[in-house]
Design a protein around this motif. Structure first.
Motif, PDB file in Angstrom:
ATOM      1  N   LEU A 149       0.812  -1.219   0.000  1.00  0.00           N
ATOM      2  CA  LEU A 149       0.000   0.000   0.000  1.00  0.00           C
ATOM      3  C   LEU A 149       0.842   1.264   0.000  1.00  0.00           C
ATOM      4  O   LEU A 149       0.439   2.287  -0.514  1.00  0.00           O
ATOM      5  CB  LEU A 149      -0.921   0.018   1.228  1.00  0.00           C
ATOM      6  N   PHE A 150       2.018   1.179   0.639  1.00  0.00           N
ATOM      7  CA  PHE A 150       2.821   2.387   0.795  1.00  0.00           C
ATOM      8  C   PHE A 150       4.267   2.159   0.359  1.00  0.00           C
ATOM      9  O   PHE A 150       4.734   1.018   0.332  1.00  0.00           O
ATOM     10  CB  PHE A 150       2.828   2.841   2.261  1.00  0.00           C
ATOM     11  N   THR A 151       4.947   3.249   0.058  1.00  0.00           N
ATOM     12  CA  THR A 151       6.375   3.198  -0.210  1.00  0.00           C
ATOM     13  C   THR A 151       7.081   2.867   1.104  1.00  0.00           C
ATOM     14  O   THR A 151       6.921   3.584   2.088  1.00  0.00           O
ATOM     15  CB  THR A 151       6.843   4.569  -0.735  1.00  0.00           C
ATOM     16  N   THR A 152       7.840   1.769   1.098  1.00  0.00           N
ATOM     17  CA  THR A 152       8.421   1.309   2.358  1.00  0.00           C
ATOM     18  C   THR A 152       9.929   1.515   2.431  1.00  0.00           C
ATOM     19  O   THR A 152      10.528   1.260   3.457  1.00  0.00           O
ATOM     20  CB  THR A 152       8.163  -0.197   2.559  1.00  0.00           C
ATOM     21  N   ALA A 153      10.546   1.923   1.323  1.00  0.00           N
ATOM     22  CA  ALA A 153      11.995   2.111   1.326  1.00  0.00           C
ATOM     23  C   ALA A 153      12.365   3.036   0.175  1.00  0.00           C
ATOM     24  O   ALA A 153      11.598   3.197  -0.779  1.00  0.00           O
ATOM     25  CB  ALA A 153      12.717   0.773   1.158  1.00  0.00           C
ATOM     26  N   GLY A 154      13.551   3.609   0.267  1.00  0.00           N
ATOM     27  CA  GLY A 154      14.001   4.522  -0.770  1.00  0.00           C
ATOM     28  C   GLY A 154      14.084   3.881  -2.144  1.00  0.00           C
ATOM     29  O   GLY A 154      13.877   4.529  -3.167  1.00  0.00           O
ATOM     30  N   MET A 155      14.377   2.582  -2.170  1.00  0.00           N
ATOM     31  CA  MET A 155      14.550   1.934  -3.465  1.00  0.00           C
ATOM     32  C   MET A 155      13.229   1.679  -4.174  1.00  0.00           C
ATOM     33  O   MET A 155      13.187   1.455  -5.375  1.00  0.00           O
ATOM     34  CB  MET A 155      15.315   0.614  -3.330  1.00  0.00           C
ATOM     35  N   HIS A 156      12.161   1.715  -3.411  1.00  0.00           N
ATOM     36  CA  HIS A 156      10.870   1.282  -3.937  1.00  0.00           C
ATOM     37  C   HIS A 156      10.456   2.021  -5.224  1.00  0.00           C
ATOM     38  O   HIS A 156      10.126   1.389  -6.226  1.00  0.00           O
ATOM     39  CB  HIS A 156       9.842   1.475  -2.822  1.00  0.00           C
ATOM     40  N   PRO A 157      10.500   3.368  -5.203  1.00  0.00           N
ATOM     41  CA  PRO A 157      10.116   4.078  -6.426  1.00  0.00           C
ATOM     42  C   PRO A 157      11.124   3.899  -7.558  1.00  0.00           C
ATOM     43  O   PRO A 157      10.857   4.278  -8.688  1.00  0.00           O
ATOM     44  CB  PRO A 157      10.096   5.553  -5.994  1.00  0.00           C
ATOM     45  N   LEU A 158      12.278   3.317  -7.254  1.00  0.00           N
ATOM     46  CA  LEU A 158      13.327   3.198  -8.273  1.00  0.00           C
ATOM     47  C   LEU A 158      13.367   1.812  -8.912  1.00  0.00           C
ATOM     48  O   LEU A 158      14.251   1.521  -9.713  1.00  0.00           O
ATOM     49  CB  LEU A 158      14.687   3.531  -7.649  1.00  0.00           C
ATOM     50  N   VAL A 159      12.409   0.971  -8.557  1.00  0.00           N
ATOM     51  CA  VAL A 159      12.449  -0.413  -9.040  1.00  0.00           C
ATOM     52  C   VAL A 159      12.641  -0.523 -10.560  1.00  0.00           C
ATOM     53  O   VAL A 159      13.505  -1.264 -11.017  1.00  0.00           O
ATOM     54  CB  VAL A 159      11.218  -1.214  -8.550  1.00  0.00           C
ATOM     55  N   PRO A 160      11.886   0.236 -11.383  1.00  0.00           N
ATOM     56  CA  PRO A 160      12.082   0.067 -12.830  1.00  0.00           C
ATOM     57  C   PRO A 160      13.531   0.320 -13.244  1.00  0.00           C
ATOM     58  O   PRO A 160      14.034  -0.323 -14.164  1.00  0.00           O
ATOM     59  CB  PRO A 160      11.158   1.117 -13.450  1.00  0.00           C
ATOM     60  N   TYR A 161      14.195   1.253 -12.547  1.00  0.00           N
ATOM     61  CA  TYR A 161      15.571   1.607 -12.920  1.00  0.00           C
ATOM     62  C   TYR A 161      16.566   0.579 -12.403  1.00  0.00           C
ATOM     63  O   TYR A 161      17.591   0.329 -13.009  1.00  0.00           O
ATOM     64  CB  TYR A 161      15.899   3.015 -12.397  1.00  0.00           C
ATOM     65  N   LEU A 162      16.239  -0.034 -11.267  1.00  0.00           N
ATOM     66  CA  LEU A 162      17.104  -1.099 -10.758  1.00  0.00           C
ATOM     67  C   LEU A 162      16.996  -2.313 -11.677  1.00  0.00           C
ATOM     68  O   LEU A 162      17.906  -3.123 -11.776  1.00  0.00           O
ATOM     69  CB  LEU A 162      16.705  -1.464  -9.328  1.00  0.00           C
ATOM     70  N   LEU A 163      15.853  -2.419 -12.381  1.00  0.00           N
ATOM     71  CA  LEU A 163      15.664  -3.530 -13.315  1.00  0.00           C
ATOM     72  C   LEU A 163      16.246  -3.224 -14.694  1.00  0.00           C
ATOM     73  O   LEU A 163      16.206  -4.062 -15.579  1.00  0.00           O
ATOM     74  CB  LEU A 163      14.178  -3.861 -13.454  1.00  0.00           C
ATOM     75  N   GLY A 164      16.742  -2.008 -14.902  1.00  0.00           N
ATOM     76  CA  GLY A 164      17.447  -1.755 -16.157  1.00  0.00           C
ATOM     77  C   GLY A 164      16.960  -0.572 -16.968  1.00  0.00           C
ATOM     78  O   GLY A 164      17.610  -0.156 -17.921  1.00  0.00           O
ATOM     79  N   GLU A 165      15.801  -0.004 -16.619  1.00  0.00           N
ATOM     80  CA  GLU A 165      15.348   1.166 -17.369  1.00  0.00           C
ATOM     81  C   GLU A 165      16.282   2.338 -17.072  1.00  0.00           C
ATOM     82  O   GLU A 165      16.818   2.452 -15.967  1.00  0.00           O
ATOM     83  CB  GLU A 165      13.924   1.521 -16.930  1.00  0.00           C
ATOM     84  N   LYS A 166      16.463   3.236 -18.059  1.00  0.00           N
ATOM     85  CA  LYS A 166      17.371   4.387 -17.854  1.00  0.00           C
ATOM     86  C   LYS A 166      16.688   5.445 -17.005  1.00  0.00           C
ATOM     87  O   LYS A 166      15.552   5.819 -17.285  1.00  0.00           O
ATOM     88  CB  LYS A 166      17.716   5.018 -19.213  1.00  0.00           C
ATOM     89  N   HIS A 167      17.378   5.931 -15.983  1.00  0.00           N
ATOM     90  CA  HIS A 167      16.811   7.032 -15.189  1.00  0.00           C
ATOM     91  C   HIS A 167      17.209   8.354 -15.837  1.00  0.00           C
ATOM     92  O   HIS A 167      18.367   8.528 -16.199  1.00  0.00           O
ATOM     93  CB  HIS A 167      17.326   6.972 -13.747  1.00  0.00           C
ATOM     94  N   PRO A 168      16.245   9.283 -15.986  1.00  0.00           N
ATOM     95  CA  PRO A 168      16.577  10.544 -16.670  1.00  0.00           C
ATOM     96  C   PRO A 168      17.698  11.331 -15.987  1.00  0.00           C
ATOM     97  O   PRO A 168      18.376  12.131 -16.634  1.00  0.00           O
ATOM     98  CB  PRO A 168      15.268  11.339 -16.632  1.00  0.00           C
ATOM     99  N   GLU A 169      17.922  11.110 -14.690  1.00  0.00           N
ATOM    100  CA  GLU A 169      18.948  11.881 -13.980  1.00  0.00           C
ATOM    101  C   GLU A 169      20.306  11.178 -13.969  1.00  0.00           C
ATOM    102  O   GLU A 169      21.247  11.664 -13.344  1.00  0.00           O
ATOM    103  CB  GLU A 169      18.517  12.160 -12.536  1.00  0.00           C
ATOM    104  N   GLY A 170      20.387  10.012 -14.610  1.00  0.00           N
ATOM    105  CA  GLY A 170      21.688   9.334 -14.677  1.00  0.00           C
ATOM    106  C   GLY A 170      21.737   8.090 -13.816  1.00  0.00           C
ATOM    107  O   GLY A 170      20.703   7.588 -13.361  1.00  0.00           O
ATOM    108  N   ASN A 171      22.953   7.574 -13.602  1.00  0.00           N
ATOM    109  CA  ASN A 171      23.050   6.302 -12.892  1.00  0.00           C
ATOM    110  C   ASN A 171      23.655   6.413 -11.480  1.00  0.00           C
ATOM    111  O   ASN A 171      24.005   5.425 -10.866  1.00  0.00           O
ATOM    112  CB  ASN A 171      23.797   5.259 -13.729  1.00  0.00           C
ATOM    113  N   ARG A 172      23.779   7.669 -10.998  1.00  0.00           N
ATOM    114  CA  ARG A 172      24.158   7.870  -9.587  1.00  0.00           C
ATOM    115  C   ARG A 172      23.132   8.810  -8.961  1.00  0.00           C
ATOM    116  O   ARG A 172      23.063   9.991  -9.330  1.00  0.00           O
ATOM    117  CB  ARG A 172      25.537   8.516  -9.475  1.00  0.00           C
ATOM    118  N   LEU A 173      22.363   8.304  -8.031  1.00  0.00           N
ATOM    119  CA  LEU A 173      21.280   9.102  -7.459  1.00  0.00           C
ATOM    120  C   LEU A 173      21.341   9.086  -5.939  1.00  0.00           C
ATOM    121  O   LEU A 173      21.826   8.116  -5.348  1.00  0.00           O
ATOM    122  CB  LEU A 173      19.916   8.530  -7.878  1.00  0.00           C
TER     123      LEU A 173
END
Ligand code: SER
Length: 595
Positions: A39-63
């Motif tokens: 139901l809720f975001t439980t960790a910092g990585m949670h919203p970044l899952v697509p990028y951890l799986l390989g999608e490119k993040h618009p801000e680069g690869n160090r966040l």
């Protein structure tokens, strides 16, 4: 150790990682975009899952960022020194960029130089290895090179040194955790950071994310090796400020002071008073963040809204222990808002909404709370045995607005149990009745308005199936659907834009099903039976025991309440008019049916 306040610690974090080539990103919403399993975001990585799986993040690869998080698994534990339902997580990420040999020395540097923690007071743990992944000797060696003595490096199993996934599936991996050794004697010869005797306090967690846990529970290697770290802001402040409890740090002290002045009692004066103050402070703070979120939650009886209601009602109940004047929660919320002024702009923007929603829930519950308590007292007095029946608990819920968890808690305080299973049965029966009601209404609506929406609804099913096939992705799942007279709108989980060829292929598949002019058959069956037959259906828990399954020849089979066209041939020509991003990891399609 340096005594830092919350603002200074956040800034130190941002500066440290900016100097090391990271982009600072904004905290994502508390409501996850693309994960129906929580139901809720439980960790910092949670919203970044697509990028951890390989999608490119618009801000680069160090966040790096500080993320708002809510964990509600142990609401009932709140009140002790350490539990909070809301917290901020400081995090940094390497998306397929640096790995252990950069991260571990940085962690050491941040802890010892920036936070001023004595290296002899640090202990770390690393993964001991098992059939899924070997022991993390590389991390142990790196720690040793930094100067952590061998006896302060602990090898621990998966239950301690493995992180994730955040939901049921997703990226995960072995981690290395950092602890402050409080100097207390070891509680036994086996004493380690794994034990909760209080000798070791966890401060930071570096996850070396190399795996994706799939729906079958298997660990597949990820395309890229990531780093995901998380440091709990509240807990770290508590350590740095030398406080016994997070409620004594600058993130809570003004709220506790406010509660104290409103009720004329002091924090620490008595165990029950202290506990009640912590509960009220924590629950109001979390409610402020939920309501004030960019995707604002309001009180309801389902999902996020139910958690919000539970928190506020529990806070209201404990405000009675404190003898707070009625409607105090709004002024307590104001004290919370002041602490985060300038840190989370969404809270300032939504301040009125926050006050209104809290005031409304106080109004609603104040109204029935006393009656409910009286009813509970009556129940208790005349109870035979030690278990409150499900039916009685349901009455407390239905008539007096007592969340079941509150009834269980009240019962426990009186040495009683509640038949929760029977409560759930009564609850379900009630839900089925209202579900049928809703369906009736929908049918009525359709009769006097439109067969067009039914046809677009049928097209939505055909397209959902076609997407899974064309994209070769069984996880291209419905996230949302909205149909007007003119068009359908469909949101689904998928990590990248569709190509023009894929869009055409989806259109062709749907039009082929329309051409075939198959009959649309509706059958009732249990959820299990529907799954066995291979029906698509994502929201099983929202349905009653029996569900309707709509089958469109070989083209689609989906659990659904209807309504639909009678034959696919009625649909006309299907055309996709727009394909765009809806949010991270979610695509949105708009499509029409041409006459
Ligand atoms: N995801 C890890 C945690 O929650 C590190 O950020 O601890």
């Amino acid at each position: 150790m340096k005594t830092l306040d919350a603002k200074a610690l956040r800034q130190l974090w941002f500066d440290f990682f900016t100097e090391r080539g990271h982009k600072i990103i904004r905290s994502a919403s508390l409501i996850p975009e693309n994960d129906p399993t929580v139901l809720f975001t439980t960790a910092g990585m949670h919203p970044l899952v697509p990028y951890l799986l390989g999608e490119k993040h618009p801000e680069g690869n160090r966040l790096a960022d500080v993320q708002k998080c809510v964990r509600t698994g142990d609401i009932d534990e709140v009140g002790d020194a350490g539990h909070c339902t809301f917290f901020e997580m400081l995090g940094n990420w390497s998306l397929g960029d640096y790995f252990k040999s950069e991260m571990i020395p940085w962690s050491y540097e941040f802890l010892t130089r920036k936070l001023g923690i004595d290296k002899d007071k640090l202990a770390v743990s690393v993964f001991a290895g098992d059939e899924d992944c070997p022991a993390d000797t590389a991390s142990a060696e790196l720690w040793e090179k930094c100067g952590i003595p061998k006896e302060n490096i602990f090898f621990l199993p998966k239950s301690n040194n493995w992180w994730g996934p955040a939901g049921i599936t997703g990226p995960c991996g072995p981690d290395t955790e950092m602890f402050i050794d409080t100097g207390k004697p070891k509680c036994s010869e086996h004493c380690s950071p794994a034990c909760d005797c209080g000798k070791y306090l966890e401060i930071w967690n570096d996850v070396f994310m190399e795996f994706n846990k799939n729906a079958d529970g298997k660990y597949e290697p990820l395309k890229q090796k990531n780093v995901d770290t998380g440091m709990g802001l509240e807990r770290t402040l508590c350590i740095l400020q030398g406080k016994k409890s997070v409620y004594e740090t600058d993130l809570f002290a003004p709220v506790i002071a406010k509660i104290s002045s409103l009720c004329g009692k002091s924090y620490g004066e008595d165990e029950n008073i202290t506990k009640a103050m912590r509960i009220v402070a924590d629950h109001v703070r979390t409610s402020v963040f939920m309501i004030g979120d960019e995707k604002g939650v309001v009180c309801s009886n389902v999902d996020q809204g139910y958690i919000l209601r539970r928190l506020l009602r529990r806070a209201i109940r404990y405000s009675k222990t404190l003898e707070l004047p009625p409607h105090s929660l709004v002024s307590i919320a104001d004290a919370v808002l002041e602490i985060y002024d300038g840190v989370y702009p969404e809270l300032n923007e939504n301040a009125d909404k926050i006050r209104d929603e809290i005031a409304r829930e106080e109004e609603r519950f104040e109204h029935t709370l006393q009656g409910g308590i009286k009813e509970f007292e009556k129940l208790r007095t005349y109870l035979v045995g030690d278990t409150i029946s499900g039916k009685a608990a349901f009455k407390l819920y239905d008539t007096y607005g007592f969340p079941i968890e509150m009834t269980v808690e009240l019962a426990a305080e009186n040495g009683l149990k509640v038949n929760v299973e029977d409560f759930e049965k009564a609850f379900k029966e009630h839900q089925e009745k209202s579900h049928q009601g809703a369906e009736q209404k929908f049918k009525g609506g359709l009769a006097d308005n439109t067969e067009k929406t039914a046809r677009l609804h049928t097209a939505t099913h055909l397209m959902h199936k076609a997407l899974k096939e064309v994209l070769h992705d069984e996880n291209a799942n419905q996230k949302g659907s909205n149909i007007t007279e003119e068009r359908l709108r469909f949101d689904f989980t998928f990590p990248r834009p569709l190509t023009p060829e894929e869009i055409r292929a989806v259109e062709d598949k749907v039009n082929e099903a329309i051409q075939a002019d198959v009959e649309i058959v509706c059958e009732e069956m249990t959820v299990d039976e529907a799954r066995k037959r291979g029906a698509v259906g994502l929201f099983a828990s929202k349905y009653g025991e029996k569900v309707k399954v709509y089958t469109m020849g070989k083209y689609s089979m989906e659990i659904c309440g209807g309504p639909h066209a009678k034959r696919t041939g009625e649909l006309g020509k299907f055309k996709i008019i727009k394909e765009q991003s809806s949010s991270a990891g979610v695509r949105r399609i708009k499509a029409i049916l041409e006459e």
